[in-house]
Motif scaffolding. Structure first.
Motif, PDB file in Angstrom:
ATOM      1  N   THR A  36      -2.081 -21.467 -27.515  1.00 57.55           N
ATOM      2  CA  THR A  36      -3.429 -21.888 -27.141  1.00 57.55           C
ATOM      3  C   THR A  36      -3.327 -22.875 -25.975  1.00 57.55           C
ATOM      4  O   THR A  36      -2.230 -23.375 -25.670  1.00 57.55           O
ATOM      5  CB  THR A  36      -4.148 -22.601 -28.310  1.00 57.55           C
ATOM      6  OG1 THR A  36      -3.417 -23.804 -28.613  1.00 57.55           O
ATOM      7  CG2 THR A  36      -4.217 -21.726 -29.545  1.00 57.55           C
ATOM      8  N   GLU A  38      -4.346 -25.952 -25.797  1.00 57.54           N
ATOM      9  CA  GLU A  38      -3.896 -27.281 -26.238  1.00 57.54           C
ATOM     10  C   GLU A  38      -2.408 -27.281 -26.565  1.00 57.54           C
ATOM     11  O   GLU A  38      -1.695 -28.224 -26.217  1.00 57.54           O
ATOM     12  CB  GLU A  38      -4.694 -27.752 -27.465  1.00 57.54           C
ATOM     13  CG  GLU A  38      -6.145 -28.092 -27.179  1.00 57.54           C
ATOM     14  CD  GLU A  38      -7.045 -26.879 -27.276  1.00 57.54           C
ATOM     15  OE1 GLU A  38      -6.532 -25.751 -27.453  1.00 57.54           O
ATOM     16  OE2 GLU A  38      -8.271 -27.053 -27.166  1.00 57.54           O
ATOM     17  N   SER A  73     -21.442 -23.062 -17.923  1.00 61.07           N
ATOM     18  CA  SER A  73     -20.417 -22.774 -18.926  1.00 61.07           C
ATOM     19  C   SER A  73     -19.165 -22.289 -18.203  1.00 61.07           C
ATOM     20  O   SER A  73     -19.225 -21.331 -17.432  1.00 61.07           O
ATOM     21  CB  SER A  73     -20.926 -21.693 -19.884  1.00 61.07           C
ATOM     22  OG  SER A  73     -19.928 -21.344 -20.801  1.00 61.07           O
ATOM     23  N   LEU A  75     -14.730 -21.732 -18.520  1.00 58.52           N
ATOM     24  CA  LEU A  75     -13.579 -21.660 -19.432  1.00 58.52           C
ATOM     25  C   LEU A  75     -12.699 -22.896 -19.266  1.00 58.52           C
ATOM     26  O   LEU A  75     -12.690 -23.520 -18.207  1.00 58.52           O
ATOM     27  CB  LEU A  75     -12.784 -20.380 -19.156  1.00 58.52           C
ATOM     28  CG  LEU A  75     -13.482 -19.105 -19.632  1.00 58.52           C
ATOM     29  CD1 LEU A  75     -12.840 -17.867 -19.005  1.00 58.52           C
ATOM     30  CD2 LEU A  75     -13.459 -18.991 -21.132  1.00 58.52           C
ATOM     31  N   PRO A  76     -11.933 -23.244 -20.315  1.00 56.88           N
ATOM     32  CA  PRO A  76     -11.214 -24.523 -20.285  1.00 56.88           C
ATOM     33  C   PRO A  76     -10.067 -24.574 -19.278  1.00 56.88           C
ATOM     34  O   PRO A  76      -9.368 -23.585 -19.068  1.00 56.88           O
ATOM     35  CB  PRO A  76     -10.671 -24.642 -21.711  1.00 56.88           C
ATOM     36  CG  PRO A  76     -10.571 -23.248 -22.196  1.00 56.88           C
ATOM     37  CD  PRO A  76     -11.681 -22.494 -21.551  1.00 56.88           C
ATOM     38  N   LYS A 112      -7.628 -20.934 -19.394  1.00 60.82           N
ATOM     39  CA  LYS A 112      -7.926 -19.639 -19.999  1.00 60.82           C
ATOM     40  C   LYS A 112      -8.705 -18.812 -18.977  1.00 60.82           C
ATOM     41  O   LYS A 112      -9.499 -19.371 -18.207  1.00 60.82           O
ATOM     42  CB  LYS A 112      -8.791 -19.861 -21.245  1.00 60.82           C
ATOM     43  CG  LYS A 112      -8.542 -18.863 -22.352  1.00 60.82           C
ATOM     44  CD  LYS A 112      -9.232 -19.300 -23.634  1.00 60.82           C
ATOM     45  CE  LYS A 112      -8.525 -18.685 -24.824  1.00 60.82           C
ATOM     46  NZ  LYS A 112      -9.145 -18.986 -26.093  1.00 60.82           N
TER      47      LYS A 112
ATOM     48  N   GLN B 306     -18.290 -16.245 -24.780  1.00 67.37           N
ATOM     49  CA  GLN B 306     -17.230 -16.710 -25.689  1.00 67.37           C
ATOM     50  C   GLN B 306     -17.917 -17.553 -26.758  1.00 67.37           C
ATOM     51  O   GLN B 306     -18.997 -18.097 -26.520  1.00 67.37           O
ATOM     52  CB  GLN B 306     -16.191 -17.611 -24.981  1.00 67.37           C
ATOM     53  CG  GLN B 306     -15.385 -16.944 -23.895  1.00 67.37           C
ATOM     54  CD  GLN B 306     -16.049 -17.079 -22.545  1.00 67.37           C
ATOM     55  OE1 GLN B 306     -16.871 -17.970 -22.322  1.00 67.37           O
ATOM     56  NE2 GLN B 306     -15.722 -16.191 -21.629  1.00 67.37           N
ATOM     57  N   ARG B 309     -17.105 -22.661 -27.784  1.00 66.58           N
ATOM     58  CA  ARG B 309     -16.858 -23.087 -26.402  1.00 66.58           C
ATOM     59  C   ARG B 309     -16.790 -24.615 -26.309  1.00 66.58           C
ATOM     60  O   ARG B 309     -17.597 -25.253 -25.632  1.00 66.58           O
ATOM     61  CB  ARG B 309     -17.948 -22.553 -25.480  1.00 66.58           C
ATOM     62  CG  ARG B 309     -17.903 -21.038 -25.268  1.00 66.58           C
ATOM     63  CD  ARG B 309     -18.614 -20.628 -23.984  1.00 66.58           C
ATOM     64  NE  ARG B 309     -19.924 -21.187 -23.859  1.00 66.58           N
ATOM     65  CZ  ARG B 309     -21.022 -20.649 -24.384  1.00 66.58           C
ATOM     66  NH1 ARG B 309     -20.943 -19.541 -25.080  1.00 66.58           N
ATOM     67  NH2 ARG B 309     -22.198 -21.216 -24.216  1.00 66.58           N
ATOM     68  N   ASP B 354      -8.520 -21.859 -32.583  1.00 63.38           N
ATOM     69  CA  ASP B 354      -8.570 -21.769 -31.124  1.00 63.38           C
ATOM     70  C   ASP B 354     -10.008 -22.014 -30.655  1.00 63.38           C
ATOM     71  O   ASP B 354     -10.936 -22.048 -31.460  1.00 63.38           O
ATOM     72  CB  ASP B 354      -8.067 -20.397 -30.638  1.00 63.38           C
ATOM     73  CG  ASP B 354      -7.567 -20.445 -29.198  1.00 63.38           C
ATOM     74  OD1 ASP B 354      -7.684 -21.513 -28.553  1.00 63.38           O
ATOM     75  OD2 ASP B 354      -7.064 -19.423 -28.711  1.00 63.38           O
ATOM     76  N   SER B 355     -10.136 -22.184 -29.344  1.00 60.13           N
ATOM     77  CA  SER B 355     -11.447 -22.409 -28.729  1.00 60.13           C
ATOM     78  C   SER B 355     -11.719 -21.313 -27.700  1.00 60.13           C
ATOM     79  O   SER B 355     -10.804 -20.592 -27.316  1.00 60.13           O
ATOM     80  CB  SER B 355     -11.463 -23.743 -27.981  1.00 60.13           C
ATOM     81  OG  SER B 355     -11.213 -24.805 -28.837  1.00 60.13           O
ATOM     82  N   PHE B 356     -12.954 -21.231 -27.232  1.00 56.59           N
ATOM     83  CA  PHE B 356     -13.345 -20.307 -26.158  1.00 56.59           C
ATOM     84  C   PHE B 356     -12.838 -18.889 -26.461  1.00 56.59           C
ATOM     85  O   PHE B 356     -12.069 -18.314 -25.702  1.00 56.59           O
ATOM     86  CB  PHE B 356     -12.802 -20.786 -24.810  1.00 56.59           C
ATOM     87  CG  PHE B 356     -13.416 -22.073 -24.333  1.00 56.59           C
ATOM     88  CD1 PHE B 356     -14.516 -22.066 -23.494  1.00 56.59           C
ATOM     89  CD2 PHE B 356     -12.915 -23.301 -24.730  1.00 56.59           C
ATOM     90  CE1 PHE B 356     -15.092 -23.244 -23.050  1.00 56.59           C
ATOM     91  CE2 PHE B 356     -13.479 -24.489 -24.306  1.00 56.59           C
ATOM     92  CZ  PHE B 356     -14.568 -24.460 -23.461  1.00 56.59           C
ATOM     93  N   LEU B 357     -13.248 -18.384 -27.595  1.00 54.68           N
ATOM     94  CA  LEU B 357     -12.742 -17.083 -28.042  1.00 54.68           C
ATOM     95  C   LEU B 357     -13.663 -15.947 -27.621  1.00 54.68           C
ATOM     96  O   LEU B 357     -14.897 -16.069 -27.680  1.00 54.68           O
ATOM     97  CB  LEU B 357     -12.596 -17.099 -29.563  1.00 54.68           C
ATOM     98  CG  LEU B 357     -11.450 -17.985 -30.054  1.00 54.68           C
ATOM     99  CD1 LEU B 357     -11.661 -18.388 -31.494  1.00 54.68           C
ATOM    100  CD2 LEU B 357     -10.131 -17.257 -29.898  1.00 54.68           C
ATOM    101  N   ILE B 358     -13.054 -14.847 -27.221  1.00 50.81           N
ATOM    102  CA  ILE B 358     -13.827 -13.647 -26.890  1.00 50.81           C
ATOM    103  C   ILE B 358     -14.151 -12.941 -28.207  1.00 50.81           C
ATOM    104  O   ILE B 358     -13.265 -12.698 -29.020  1.00 50.81           O
ATOM    105  CB  ILE B 358     -13.026 -12.724 -25.957  1.00 50.81           C
ATOM    106  CG1 ILE B 358     -12.823 -13.416 -24.609  1.00 50.81           C
ATOM    107  CG2 ILE B 358     -13.743 -11.390 -25.766  1.00 50.81           C
ATOM    108  CD1 ILE B 358     -11.952 -12.655 -23.656  1.00 50.81           C
ATOM    109  N   ALA B 472     -25.157 -18.960 -23.572  1.00 50.57           N
ATOM    110  CA  ALA B 472     -24.785 -19.578 -22.290  1.00 50.57           C
ATOM    111  C   ALA B 472     -25.920 -19.434 -21.269  1.00 50.57           C
ATOM    112  O   ALA B 472     -26.797 -18.577 -21.429  1.00 50.57           O
ATOM    113  CB  ALA B 472     -23.527 -18.902 -21.760  1.00 50.57           C
ATOM    114  N   GLN B 482     -16.584  -6.994 -16.675  1.00 47.87           N
ATOM    115  CA  GLN B 482     -15.844  -7.336 -17.891  1.00 47.87           C
ATOM    116  C   GLN B 482     -15.946  -6.241 -18.954  1.00 47.87           C
ATOM    117  O   GLN B 482     -15.152  -6.215 -19.884  1.00 47.87           O
ATOM    118  CB  GLN B 482     -16.331  -8.687 -18.443  1.00 47.87           C
ATOM    119  CG  GLN B 482     -15.821  -9.853 -17.618  1.00 47.87           C
ATOM    120  CD  GLN B 482     -16.338 -11.183 -18.122  1.00 47.87           C
ATOM    121  OE1 GLN B 482     -17.458 -11.590 -17.860  1.00 47.87           O
ATOM    122  NE2 GLN B 482     -15.522 -11.872 -18.864  1.00 47.87           N
TER     123      GLN B 482
END
Lengths: 181, 543
Positions: A36, A38, A73, A75-76, A112, B306, B309, B354-358, B472, B482
């Motif tokens: 991930t 992090e 918005s 992505l990180p 990401k 995602q 987020r 996890d974060s920001f997941l599809i 979003a 995508q």
């Protein structure tokens, strides 16, 4: 003769176009991380600390935060800053190379993409070094060797904790400043 | 005098009028400001006293709101039970197994921290007692009202350490103050349970976590604290305490125009209730093409690119098979991941976050087939704890985004059903107290009234959660490329032709043939014209 000149000009133009197209990609490198965001950051941070040669964490940046504050918005992205006075010192002492402070501290970006994968972005320090004379080239060779160590992960080891910046300590804004970066 | 001059004059007059309105305060402006709403509960004598317990407060509430408790008692928030109108199956938390803490049965004292009531700790709970209804959990506006696991739904009456041994203390709730400051439910009220489902912030849903208490526009355009600032009940428009939009009555598709404001709508939480089923109208070049998508896709499929987020993230898996493993010193341990989220707990097993997941995408018609307690399973495959139904061609189905939570759970290898495990509690059979699987399963199955062979093993499970929050900004929706590409997001969904992803050799050949012929025709035409021009030049040349 005219044909020769046209050939040289065309060759030069093609070379410029080729360099223009590839230079960007040559300057930076990108690899996929199996972890991930992090965990990738944390593993790199711990590798930096274990690398020796004066390397210390300089900070952790979140460049997406101001973008999110604008209501977008995104992505990180987390950027790790690391510095070694052993390598930065000689460059900063020399008037001819001091402008390279622009590239300090060293940055490794973890982010990401919309494909859901985590990527590690680094600068091609070896190539950049060769552009600025023998001192920088030699220094950057060492940086490249250490940078490789930063990105060597042992998946059998448990995920280490993220090292969050703290005022005055390593990982914080002032941490490595005492070391000369 | 042209129209522009007239418009400028009108604007000037309007500006002067507005200035005048500000300069001369109205009577209303001179009077003291009033609070929102029409009743200040702090002034009610019934609430100006010391309350010893939650039910005491409820009795005071019911003195005026005479029918409120009965209304609540007819909701899922009270019964934790739903009858599937199609199958007659008894659903709801009371009857189902989930993929997280598994079941409420035999664990009521902990689970009922999220029940809208007081005292449900076993089967003897009296669902008909009106003073058992908890008004404050939904109407507290102070943010101080807390119910902890282990208290069977009662709030904290005495300051206590929580979790035990942590050195952190939760203060006793000042019930009188909370009762005097009741309000319409805010995001924090709903979130006190729905943000923290399955034992932690963001654990369960993936699109609901504490970041939605005060989100930015980037996280949710509707709940944006500095913008629209919708509360949950703005969409889940409640009538007689019935909250619509539950996953047990899911509006997966909806046709027609939006419902005018103020009119009753049976599905107010559906996007189309406000936006209609042809919501794209800003870009004249794209709007028809985008609106065609609404026949196949849920709005959320594009507009929640995602989920999770933020840095809180969400749990992706929970593996119970490693629970009861101890640390190197033979004592229970807790291990966190790099972001500080739970990774292992001797009480509960392994987790992945996890974060920001599809999301994963599936056809969904709003109906879900749930696994109920005691239902047979096939341990050879992955057990679907719940299965979203729907297929291509079903007029009520759309392609929906899901969080699919995976894990491993205890099951009976002989009787082939998932097991009820008594996890929470201080008795000697509770798994989290004694770390003994057979004892915990024995108590759990006995409490559930189900047979158990005495054997247990672990089976792979998964549970699907439709994603519908964290909408979003429109500029950050899923882009065409995508999905419309070889390995796009909808690869494997099936039942829909996706240009760019799906190919047909005959159509492709015909298309390229047309392109080739057009090119050839252009070259021939151009060549003929060049030849003609050359001949003309030769013909006019005097030499």
């Amino acid at each position: 003769m005219l044909k020769l000149i046209i050939g040289i000009v065309l060759g030069a133009i093609l070379s410029v176009v080729a360099i223009w197209q590839t230079a960007g990609k040559l300057m930076f490198e990108e690899t996929v991380s199996p972890f991930t965001v992090e965990e990738t950051v944390a593993r790199i941070q711990h590798n930096v600390q274990a690398a020796g040669n004066g390397w210390a964490l300089f900070g952790l940046r979140y460049p997406t935060r101001p973008v999110e504050a604008e209501g977008v918005s995104v992505l990180p992205v987390i950027a790790i800053e690391a510095c070694s006075p052993k390598y930065s010192g000689p460059i900063l002492k020399d008037d001819r190379t001091r402008f390279l402070s622009l590239l300090m501290p060293c940055k490794i970006s973890v982010y990401k993409k919309s494909d859901g994968k985590v990527y590690i972005g680094t600068m091609n320090a070896g190539l950049i070094g060769k552009l600025f004379g023998p001192l920088v080239a030699e220094t950057m060779e060492h940086v490249v060797a250490d940078q490789k160590k930063f990105l060597e992960f042992d998946p059998t080891k448990p995920a280490p904790a993220l090292i969050l910046p703290k005022a005055g300590g390593e990982g914080g804004g002032g941490g490595a400043a005492a070391g000369g970066c | 005098m042209n129209w522009k001059t007239l418009a400028r004059a009108a604007a000037l007059l309007a500006g002067l009028a507005a200035f005048g309105a500000q300069a001369v305060p109205s009577l209303g402006d001179k009077l003291p400001r009033v609070a929102k709403g029409t009743a200040d509960h702090g002034k009610f004598k019934e609430l100006q006293r010391v309350f010893k317990s939650g039910p005491d407060v409820t009795k005071a509430c019911l003195a005026c709101h005479t029918d409120a408790a009965q209304q609540v008692q007819h909701t899922r928030h009270w019964t934790w039970e739903v009858v599937d109108p199609k199958t007659g199956q008894m659903l709801g938390k009371k009857n189902l197994i989930n993929n997280f803490c598994t079941t409420t049965v035999s664990n009521e004292k902990d689970c009922m921290a999220c029940h809208a009531g007081y005292g449900w700790q076993d089967k003897s709970f009296d669902f008909s007692r009106e003073d058992n209804v908890d008004c404050l959990i939904c109407h507290d506006s102070t943010g101080t009202y807390r119910k902890l696991p282990g208290d069977a739904g009662h709030p904290v009456y005495v300051r206590k350490e929580f979790p035990a041994g942590s050195g952190k203390f939760v203060e006793a709730v000042d019930l009188a103050t909370v009762a005097q400051k009741v309000a319409m439910p805010s995001r924090a009220n709903c979130g006190s349970c729905h943000f923290f489902g399955a034992g932690g912030d963001g654990t369960k849903h993936g699109d609901l976590d504490s970041s939605l208490k005060k989100p930015g526009k980037h996280l949710d355009v509707h709940m944006d604290a500095a913008g629209l600032n919708f509360s949950c009940v703005a969409c889940h428009k409640t009538v007689d305490h019935q909250v619509p939009g539950s996953r047990y009555e899911f509006a997966a598709s909806r046709s027609g125009p939006p419902t005018p404001r103020g009119k009753y709508d049976a599905e107010p939480a559906a996007c189309q209730a406000c936006h209609g089923d042809k919501p794209h109208h800003e870009n004249p070049l794209l709007m028809d093409r985008l609106n065609v998508h609404t026949d196949k896709l849920a709005c959320q499929t594009c507009h929640v690119p995602q989920f999770a987020r933020n840095a809180i993230g969400t749990e992706k898996s929970w593996d119970w098979s490693t629970a009861t493993k101890m640390g190197p010193e033979g004592k229970p341990i807790v291990v966190k991941d790099s972001a500080g989220r739970r990774a292992f707990d001797s009480k509960k097993g392994n987790f992945a976050w996890d974060s920001f997941l599809i999301p994963e995408y599936r056809w969904f018609n709003g109906k879900v087939a749930f696994k109920t307690l005691g239902e047979k399973i096939d341990p050879a495959g992955v057990v679907e704890i719940n299965r979203p139904e729907g297929k291509p061609g079903d007029p009520g189905a759309r392609i929906w985004p899901f969080k699919v939570h995976r894990g491993k759970q205890a099951y009976d290898p002989e009787l082939k059903n998932l097991l009820v495990v008594h996890t929470a509690g201080e008795d000697h059979t509770a798994l989290w107290h004694n770390f003994d699987w057979p004892k915990a399963i024995g108590t759990g199955m006995q409490t559930a009234g189900l047979p158990w062979s005495g054997k247990y093993d672990f089976v792979a499970t998964e549970m699907s959660w439709p994603i519908t929050h964290m909408v979003a900004p429109k500029g950050d929706a899923v882009t065409c490329a995508q999905c419309h590409t070889g390995e796009g997001r909808l690869a494997g969904v099936g039942g829909v032709w996706l240009p760019g992803q799906h190919r047909n050799a005959i159509i492709d050949t015909m298309g390229w043939a047309v392109v080739g012929l057009a090119l050839l025709g252009t070259l021939i035409h151009g060549g003929i014209r060049v030849c003609v021009l050359c001949r003309r030049k030769k013909g006019t040349n005097p030499q």
